[in-house]
Design an enzyme around this catalytic site. Structure first.
Site, PDB file in Angstrom:
ATOM      1  CB  CYS A  13      -2.576   5.581   6.083  1.00 40.72           C
ATOM      2  SG  CYS A  13      -3.782   4.536   6.944  1.00 40.72           S
ATOM      3  CB  CYS A  23      -0.971  -1.034   7.935  1.00 40.07           C
ATOM      4  SG  CYS A  23      -2.517  -1.623   7.211  1.00 40.07           S
ATOM      5  CB  CYS A  40      -8.221  -8.145  21.015  1.00 42.22           C
ATOM      6  SG  CYS A  40      -8.963  -6.914  22.109  1.00 42.22           S
ATOM      7  CB  CYS A  84      -8.390   1.053   2.785  1.00 44.10           C
ATOM      8  SG  CYS A  84      -7.838   0.227   4.302  1.00 44.10           S
ATOM      9  CG  ASP A 129     -13.991 -12.039  23.371  1.00 39.85           C
ATOM     10  OD1 ASP A 129     -12.940 -11.371  23.451  1.00 39.85           O
ATOM     11  OD2 ASP A 129     -14.570 -12.271  22.291  1.00 39.85           O
ATOM     12  CB  CYS A 188      -0.914   0.002   1.221  1.00 45.93           C
ATOM     13  SG  CYS A 188      -1.922   1.494   1.373  1.00 45.93           S
TER      14      CYS A 188
END
Length: 418
Positions: free
Chosen positions: A95, A98, A374, A174, A347, A87
């Site tokens: 950006c 990422c 996460c 994106c 979770d 990208c």
């Protein structure tokens, strides 16, 4: 002494932003950067890999700060695993969505495994051996994100924000977003008087849902419902979630996590299960079927809309009950009543469950706890808290549910230390 110098000293010293230093890059750290040093100053450097020799430009920090942040603007010596970012927006000053597009997928997963191990060593005092496994459903790490909230600049153009900034970078694509999201036209449309646009490309409805969010109305929950399919071996189900609620955005993540949670938990007929931070019932509905006819599942979730959707998703199961309550409050109530559980699933959000929840959960006395996380640092802290209640880590798995970013999904199993 001038007012400017007084202000600089009060804020921690003269700004270092824009300074360029040549550094040897050290280990990866939690957050999508690596650690380097320049004349004793700790530098968190993005867009680089451990072992590289780079020119780092400071993006944030002042003289006297504990650490400063920087971007690698020139790579003087690369290491194996570096690739050209697919990208063009994944670059210094552009950006911030990422973190690892400059690394091969194998390298990304090794870096994430290194982070998980480091967090468990530092925060839980445990040496863990973990491999980050791929999740099916993306295209070589791209085209997987089924929900993206695009920021809108003052001219009404949609894009994504720079790293740690409110500045918007307009985009024409994106690469981690699904094709459905890009084909919705969100990036080709002008959005006057809008702060952001949330685009959802779920299994149902067939066309992506676009939700324009005026500045005063962040996350108002008015986007309606979307539907998702999940599988666990030969079993399959469908559940509804709020379009702006929480759900797994990688198309293969929900089924992958469901299958592993079910396998690791080992629930069978007659078991009493508590499903904490249950969302809209991804795990609840499957567990309700597995423990039937004599078992019972209690789903606890603080979001009333999610509980309503969970009740809809499990309305065919008379052995499932829902409580719309904060998890800590509900657990305190259960413990005070002398309630026990055979099994537990949790979770929690990125911040983790916390010491109190882990302590209360231990008092329910489950023979096994499966914890989906996460954030590896929050998980490691909670595993350490569980140890105070006599629960030990019996297994740990990790999954690449967020390719090209530093995020990683973990599943930990906790059992009483007999």
């Amino acid at each position: 002494m001038t007012a400017r110098r007084t202000r600089e000293r009060a804020e921690g010293g003269e700004s270092l932003v824009g300074s360029e230093w040549t550094v040897e890059v050290g280990p990866v750290a939690h957050g999508g950067h690596c650690v380097a040093r320049h004349e004793g100053q700790v530098v968190f450097v993005r867009h680089t890999l451990p072992g590289e020799h780079v020119v780092a430009r400071v993006t944030e920090g002042r003289v006297g700060d504990k650490f400063v942040r920087a971007d690698a603007v020139e790579v003087l010596r690369a290491v194996p695993g570096r690739v050209e970012a697919p990208c063009p927006y994944a670059a210094p000053g552009r950006c911030g969505g990422c973190d690892f597009q400059h690394a091969s997928l194998d390298t990304q997963r090794r870096l994430k495994a290194d982070v998980v191990r480091e967090q468990f060593t530092r925060l839980a005092g445990l040496d863990v051996d973990v491999e980050v496994r791929p999740v099916p459903g993306d295209e070589a790490g791209l085209r997987w994100r089924t929900r993206v909230e695009f920021a809108v600049d003052e001219a009404g153009h949609a894009g994504l924000r720079k790293h740690r900034s409110r500045d918007v970078v307009p985009l024409d694509d994106c690469l981690i977003a699904t094709r459905g999201i890009i084909d919705s036209g969100v990036l080709d449309t002008e959005w006057p008087d809008v702060e952001s646009v949330d685009v959802v490309d779920a299994a149902h409805p067939d066309d992506p849902v676009l939700v324009a969010l005026p500045a005063p109305e962040k996350a108002d929950g008015s986007a309606g419902l979307v539907g998702e399919h999940v599988r666990d071996g030969d079993w399959q189900g469908e559940y509804v979630v709020a379009a702006r609620g929480f759900w797994q955005v990688h198309p293969g993540a929900a089924s992958t996590l469901l299958g592993r949670v079910v396998a690791l938990l080992g629930a069978s007929s007659g078991d009493r299960v508590v499903d904490l931070y249950a969302g809209s019932g991804l795990f609840t509905m499957r567990l309700g079927e597995l423990v039937a006819p004599d078992g019972f599942v209690l789903g606890v979730e603080g979001d009333r809309r999610a509980v309503d959707n969970g009740a809809t998703n499990t309305e065919h199961l008379d052995n499932v009950e829902w409580r719309a309550n904060r998890v800590d409050r509900e657990l305190r109530s259960l413990v005070s009543q002398g309630v026990t559980a055979d099994l537990a699933v949790l979770d929690p959000p990125r911040t983790g469950a916390g010491k109190e929840v882990m302590a209360l959960l231990g008092q329910l006395g489950p023979r096994r706890v499966v914890y989906v996380a996460c954030d590896p640092s929050a998980l490691a802290r909670d595993v350490r808290a569980a140890a105070d209640q006599g629960y030990v880590l019996s297994s740990l798995e990790a999954y690449d549910a967020f390719p090209m970013t530093h995020h990683v999904e973990c599943i930990a199993v906790l059992e009483p230390d007999d």
